[in-house]
Design a protein around this motif. Structure first.
Motif, PDB file in Angstrom:
ATOM      1  N   PRO A  38       0.577  -1.317   0.051  1.00 15.47           N
ATOM      2  CA  PRO A  38      -0.139  -0.269  -0.310  1.00 15.47           C
ATOM      3  C   PRO A  38       0.747   1.597  -0.112  1.00 15.47           C
ATOM      4  CG  PRO A  38       0.281  -1.070   2.173  1.00 15.47           C
ATOM      5  CD  PRO A  38       0.875  -2.236   1.773  1.00 15.47           C
ATOM      6  N   CYS A  40       2.235   4.984   0.690  1.00 17.39           N
ATOM      7  CA  CYS A  40       2.348   5.795   2.164  1.00 17.39           C
ATOM      8  C   CYS A  40       1.469   6.960   2.206  1.00 17.39           C
ATOM      9  CB  CYS A  40       3.752   6.749   1.898  1.00 17.39           C
ATOM     10  SG  CYS A  40       3.946   7.768   3.595  1.00 17.39           S
ATOM     11  N   SER A  41       0.570   6.884   3.292  1.00 22.45           N
ATOM     12  CA  SER A  41      -1.149   7.176   3.844  1.00 22.45           C
ATOM     13  C   SER A  41      -0.370   8.429   4.448  1.00 22.45           C
ATOM     14  CB  SER A  41      -1.251   6.958   5.028  1.00 22.45           C
ATOM     15  OG  SER A  41      -1.445   5.321   4.990  1.00 22.45           O
ATOM     16  N   PHE A  42       0.437   8.995   5.359  1.00 22.28           N
ATOM     17  CA  PHE A  42       1.008  10.702   5.138  1.00 22.28           C
ATOM     18  C   PHE A  42       1.425  11.232   3.818  1.00 22.28           C
ATOM     19  CE2 PHE A  42       2.722   8.183   8.755  1.00 22.28           C
ATOM     20  CZ  PHE A  42       1.991   8.688   9.844  1.00 22.28           C
ATOM     21  N   GLN A  44      -0.132  10.373   0.529  1.00 21.56           N
ATOM     22  CA  GLN A  44      -1.094  10.349   0.112  1.00 21.56           C
ATOM     23  C   GLN A  44      -2.203  11.447   0.571  1.00 21.56           C
ATOM     24  OE1 GLN A  44      -3.756   6.772  -1.186  1.00 21.56           O
ATOM     25  NE2 GLN A  44      -2.507   5.558   0.418  1.00 21.56           N
ATOM     26  N   LEU A  45      -2.245  12.127   1.607  1.00 21.99           N
ATOM     27  CA  LEU A  45      -2.737  12.885   2.661  1.00 21.99           C
ATOM     28  C   LEU A  45      -2.170  14.241   2.328  1.00 21.99           C
ATOM     29  CD1 LEU A  45      -4.138  10.876   5.427  1.00 21.99           C
ATOM     30  CD2 LEU A  45      -4.938  11.911   3.304  1.00 21.99           C
ATOM     31  N   PRO A  61      -2.558  11.872  11.213  1.00 16.86           N
ATOM     32  CA  PRO A  61      -4.185  12.613  10.438  1.00 16.86           C
ATOM     33  C   PRO A  61      -5.626  12.048  11.797  1.00 16.86           C
ATOM     34  CG  PRO A  61      -3.766  10.347   9.019  1.00 16.86           C
ATOM     35  CD  PRO A  61      -2.372  10.938  10.885  1.00 16.86           C
ATOM     36  N   GLY A 577      -5.035  15.885   3.691  1.00 15.31           N
ATOM     37  CA  GLY A 577      -4.797  15.675   5.384  1.00 15.31           C
ATOM     38  C   GLY A 577      -5.507  16.644   5.838  1.00 15.31           C
TER      39      GLY A 577
ATOM     40  N   SER B  16       3.464   3.273   9.254  1.00 22.44           N
ATOM     41  CA  SER B  16       2.493   3.271   8.075  1.00 22.44           C
ATOM     42  C   SER B  16       1.944   2.059   8.733  1.00 22.44           C
ATOM     43  CB  SER B  16       3.444   2.733   6.712  1.00 22.44           C
ATOM     44  OG  SER B  16       4.085   3.620   6.357  1.00 22.44           O
ATOM     45  N   ILE B  19      -1.404   4.130  10.543  1.00 27.17           N
ATOM     46  CA  ILE B  19      -2.396   4.521   9.856  1.00 27.17           C
ATOM     47  C   ILE B  19      -2.998   3.468   9.172  1.00 27.17           C
ATOM     48  CG2 ILE B  19      -2.900   5.764   7.929  1.00 27.17           C
ATOM     49  CD1 ILE B  19      -0.919   7.525   8.256  1.00 27.17           C
ATOM     50  N   LEU B  31      -8.331   5.365   3.616  1.00 28.37           N
ATOM     51  CA  LEU B  31      -8.310   6.273   3.792  1.00 28.37           C
ATOM     52  C   LEU B  31      -8.367   7.831   3.977  1.00 28.37           C
ATOM     53  CD1 LEU B  31      -4.953   7.428   5.231  1.00 28.37           C
ATOM     54  CD2 LEU B  31      -4.889   7.897   3.005  1.00 28.37           C
ATOM     55  N   PHE B  32      -9.517   8.075   2.465  1.00 27.35           N
ATOM     56  CA  PHE B  32      -9.952   9.364   2.432  1.00 27.35           C
ATOM     57  C   PHE B  32     -11.317   9.664   3.325  1.00 27.35           C
ATOM     58  CE2 PHE B  32      -7.585   8.849  -1.878  1.00 27.35           C
ATOM     59  CZ  PHE B  32      -6.056   9.636  -1.695  1.00 27.35           C
ATOM     60  N   ILE B  35     -10.132   9.970   7.204  1.00 30.13           N
ATOM     61  CA  ILE B  35     -10.263  10.618   8.225  1.00 30.13           C
ATOM     62  C   ILE B  35     -11.221  12.434   8.471  1.00 30.13           C
ATOM     63  CG2 ILE B  35      -7.712  11.323   7.422  1.00 30.13           C
ATOM     64  CD1 ILE B  35      -8.541  13.288   5.545  1.00 30.13           C
ATOM     65  N   GLU B 134       0.199  -5.565   6.165  1.00 31.90           N
ATOM     66  CA  GLU B 134       0.379  -5.356   4.773  1.00 31.90           C
ATOM     67  C   GLU B 134       1.093  -3.892   4.242  1.00 31.90           C
ATOM     68  OE1 GLU B 134      -3.278  -7.299   2.792  1.00 31.90           O
ATOM     69  OE2 GLU B 134      -3.129  -4.831   1.766  1.00 31.90           O
ATOM     70  N   ALA B 135       0.843  -3.101   5.502  1.00 32.88           N
ATOM     71  CA  ALA B 135       1.537  -1.980   5.498  1.00 32.88           C
ATOM     72  C   ALA B 135       3.053  -1.687   5.795  1.00 32.88           C
ATOM     73  CB  ALA B 135       0.167  -1.223   6.298  1.00 32.88           C
TER      74      ALA B 135
END
Lengths: 625, 171
Positions: A38, A40-42, A44-45, A61, A577, B16, B19, B31-32, B35, B134-135
């Motif tokens: 996956p 990186c969430s940081f 992506q935001l 977040p 974010g 990661s 999150i 994710l989107f 938040i 997984e992350a």
């Protein structure tokens, strides 16, 4: 293992190559994307900051961890700064492309670029008039020389105005002036982006973003527009022409040279060089039936539009072209060229030739291109491709049959000419309701979207609902491959649009060029708005970038919105974010520039959003729904 | 049963896993969307930073075979699932007394703010591989049976020894 190809593209030719890649264990962008999962969430935001070495800093977040970076920057500040840097990079790419075009033009006027000359004298004079350069009783060389200097000055100007911004409707110019976002100079705005995002400079998200709007305008109405217009003067303003697209344009029995990248400065010379009788003779001696020059990405769009040179595909097809095993040379300049081509071409006989003084890649044969020696270098490039023909491995050749006819070359000038010299017939069609409005659909490919799925479905929905589509870049090629750029595609349009297309003999989707040519869309929108006596934001028009990925697309989206056009993005930009920045982009901007962004990955829903917007604008103009 | 095994030398402190854990335990699992959710999605894995050594290490519920938390829980909100062998938490039984937090050796029983109940790793019952594993971009987290994990470590140790035998010196 089950084949993954089917989920990766909607284009039949691409599917054949993807299956071939799978069979041979050849890695493509889609495989590399899988390995990145996956992501990186940081990132992506948009909430990681690497702008100083007290960091890297990240914001949690979910609010449990850090809510500020070391310097105190909040998520809002970090997201805004990161976005501004993306705009700067995009504007820089377009504008540096423009600089090269102007420098070539200038060298030509000084007699230092003998391979180039003026192809469109009428446009030269028209541009000179815009700059207040006298044209009566002067020879074209004098005019060109003065125009070249004036154009070059736009880059280093400190206090503006950038002349081509004056093409915008009066109301828009007044709005920009009131907001203080009239660009002052192309380079200045980009430099200021980097200054403002340095540690401890601009830390108010709205203030940061306003400069983003200004920088993007220096691209759309500056760099990009200059690139388009100078290239028209040097290589001719496109007029409607027929050609073919997709991987099937590669020839089984000819030397295939793919021109990939963005600047026609190179590709125009390669075209000329390929016609050299000695090189043609050499090709025959090497056992080929001739030389087949094809385009890829926006270089492809440039030569497609001006000469009807076939195009092998859009961004995500660059690797697939090599996998056909039939490409003797992949010749590249700048932008959107995957470094992966180095390793990939080494698995085939393909020569990967890099030409730009500012761009090299792993595994290339370097043949640096300079205006002074343009034709000679181009000849060497073509010769290298020809001499590589006998190295083909016939057993590895797999060229898909798929190719599709298309009608391209709809510059703003060509569209106005088709309408009889004025936008009035188009306006009549819009006010009469046969055409509901105009949809500008542009942008890249992105592995996050099934290749061409977003592009083709969005455009089909729009034309079905009587929205005339103008297109550039990778969307244009996607539409061409899907058969939407032929007059017969009018059958897929709603009744009103169909009748207009049939009367004019045009496709319902008009190919206006490469990604810098989105400037042509601005010029067209401006012409329509001026004729109607309104601002661009009053027009029943909407934009979309269904598969965007590049920083250039961020700059484009921003200048399109800043010019007053509501724009729907198909992939999520790294801004979520920050609630403040997201809110500003999707709502707040309406109160600033009278247009905003939306994000909608589903192309059918995106079309609904655009149509809804167009209907609202029709209503506001007092037009029938 | 498979466990979330940690290879601390691989952790780069990117968070990661944290999150991904919070997103997996959100309403939308996206994710989107996550938040913006209320209640705010919470993580059950914690990347702990040790400043003196400048290293970060992810810590999560060990699903202990002889779990002190299940022993002390007065309402049986914490119990061992006899089939999966996981230490599970039933929020509807939880009275929020935090006795479990007092006895947990790892400090991985957190507090769900809104519901005011305990909150811990459930090994992502809806997934084949837990979201944190997984992350992890460096594979510092692996989802494996202890016997397999130890088997790999043994063979690595054996390899080192064997190489030492060949060169005459044991590193």
């Amino acid at each position: 293992m089950a084949s993954k190809a089917q989920d990766r593209s909607i284009d039949p030719a691409s599917l054949i190559m993807l299956k071939q890649a799978e069979k041979e264990g050849i890695e493509t962008a889609w495989d590399r994307y899988e390995k990145q999962q996956p992501q990186c969430s940081f990132g992506q935001l948009g909430i990681c900051c690497r702008n100083c070495n007290m960091g890297p800093c990240r914001i949690d977040p979910f609010g449990e961890g850090a809510d500020k970076g070391v310097c105190g920057a909040t998520a809002d500040i970090i997201v805004a700064r990161n976005l501004l840097r993306m705009i700067a990079a995009g504007a820089a790419a377009h504008s540096d492309h423009a600089r090269d075009a102007v420098l070539t033009f200038k060298k030509m006027t000084e007699g230092k670029a003998g391979s180039y000359n003026i192809k469109d004298e009428a446009k030269l004079k028209a541009l000179a008039v815009e700059y207040g350069i006298p044209v009566e009783d002067r020879n074209r060389e004098e005019i060109a020389s003065e125009l070249a200097r004036a154009l070059l000055e736009e880059f280093g100007k400190q206090e503006g105005p950038i002349q081509f911004t004056r093409r915008a409707p009066e109301a828009r110019l007044k709005l920009w002036a009131k907001l203080g976002i009239e660009p002052r100079g192309i380079d200045r705005e980009i430099v200021e982006c980097m200054h403002r995002t340095h540690i401890g400079v601009d830390n108010d998200p709205t203030h940061i973003l306003l400069h983003g709007l200004r920088t993007s305008l220096s691209d759309g109405w500056g760099g990009s527009m200059i690139a388009t217009d100078v290239q028209d003067v040097l290589f001719g303003t496109p007029t409607p022409i027929k050609s073919t697209v997709n991987l099937g344009v590669l020839a089984e029995d000819k030397v295939n040279l793919v021109m990939h990248g963005h600047e026609p400065i190179l590709s125009e010379m390669i075209l000329e060089a390929s016609e050299d009788p000695n090189i043609q003779k050499l090709a025959k001696e090497k056992g080929a039936k001739g030389i087949n020059i094809v385009g890829m990405c926006c270089t492809g769009n440039e030569t497609l539009m001006r000469h009807g040179i076939p195009t092998a595909g859009n961004f995500l097809q660059q690797e697939l072209a090599v996998i056909t095993g039939a490409v003797e040379a992949m010749v590249v300049d700048v932008q959107c060229i995957m470094p992966a081509l180095g390793a990939l071409t080494s698995c085939y006989h393909t020569k990967f030739i890099s030409t730009s003084p500012k761009a090299d890649f792993p595994g290339t044969v370097r043949m640096e291109f300079h205006e002074e020696t343009a034709y000679e270098t181009a000849k060497e490039i073509v010769r290298t491709a020809v001499e590589n023909y006998p190295n083909r491995n016939p057993e590895r050749i797999n060229i898909p049959d798929e190719k599709q006819e298309c009608m391209v070359g709809f510059s703003a000038e060509a569209i106005l000419a088709a309408l009889g010299g004025t936008p009035a017939p188009l306006i009549d069609a819009i006010t009469g309701g046969a055409v509901k409005g105009i949809g500008a659909v542009v942008g890249c490919n992105n592995v996050k979207v099934k290749h061409n799925y977003g592009h083709v479905n969005l455009v089909k929905e729009l034309i079905k609902n009587n929205v005339l589509v103008v297109t550039t870049g990778c969307n244009a090629i996607a539409c061409a491959e899907a058969g939407l750029l032929v007059p017969e595609a009018a059958d897929q349009a709603g009744e009103g649009l169909k009748s207009v297309c049939e009367a004019l003999g045009i496709p319902p989707v008009l190919h206006m060029g490469s990604c810098v040519d989105i400037s042509r869309i601005l010029v067209l929108a401006s012409a329509v708005a001026k004729t109607l006596g309104v601002d661009i934001s009053d027009l029943p028009a909407a934009g979309a970038a269904p598969e965007w990925m590049s920083e250039k697309a961020v700059s484009i989206g921003t200048y399109v919105v800043s010019s007053g056009v509501y724009t729907v993005l198909g992939t999520v930009p790294p801004v979520l974010g920050s609630e403040a920045v997201t809110g500003l982009l999707t709502k707040g901007l309406n109160g600033v520039v009278k247009a905003s962004f939306a994000v909608e990955p589903d192309p059918f829903k995106a079309a609904d959003l655009m149509i809804e917007h167009i209907e609202e604008k029709r209503k506001a103009l007092g037009l029938e729904p | 049963m498979k466990e979330v095994m940690i290879r601390p030398e691989r952790c780069m402190g990117c968070r990661s896993c944290e999150i991904a854990c919070a997103v997996e335990h959100s309403e939308s699992k996206d994710l989107f969307s996550a938040i913006g959710e209320s209640p705010v999605p919470c993580k059950r894995i914690y990347v702990e930073y040790i400043p003196d050594l400048a290293v970060a290490i992810p810590i999560t519920c060990r699903h202990c075979e002889d779990a002190p938390c299940t022993t002390v829980c007065p309402t049986k909100a914490l119990s061992r699932d006899e089939v999966s062998r996981r230490v599970i938490h039933s929020p509807e039984l939880c009275i929020g007394c935090w006795t479990c937090s007092m006895v947990c050796n790892y400090g991985v029983i957190g507090r769900q703010k809104e519901a005011r109940v305990a909150m811990k790793c459930d090994l992502c019952p809806d997934r084949e591989i837990p979201a944190c594993v997984e992350a992890c971009p460096t594979r510092a987290l692996v989802y494996a049976e202890v016997k397999d994990f130890s088997g790999i470590k043994r063979s690595q140790a054996a390899l080192k020894l064997a190489k030492g035998m060949q060169t005459g010196s044991i590193p």
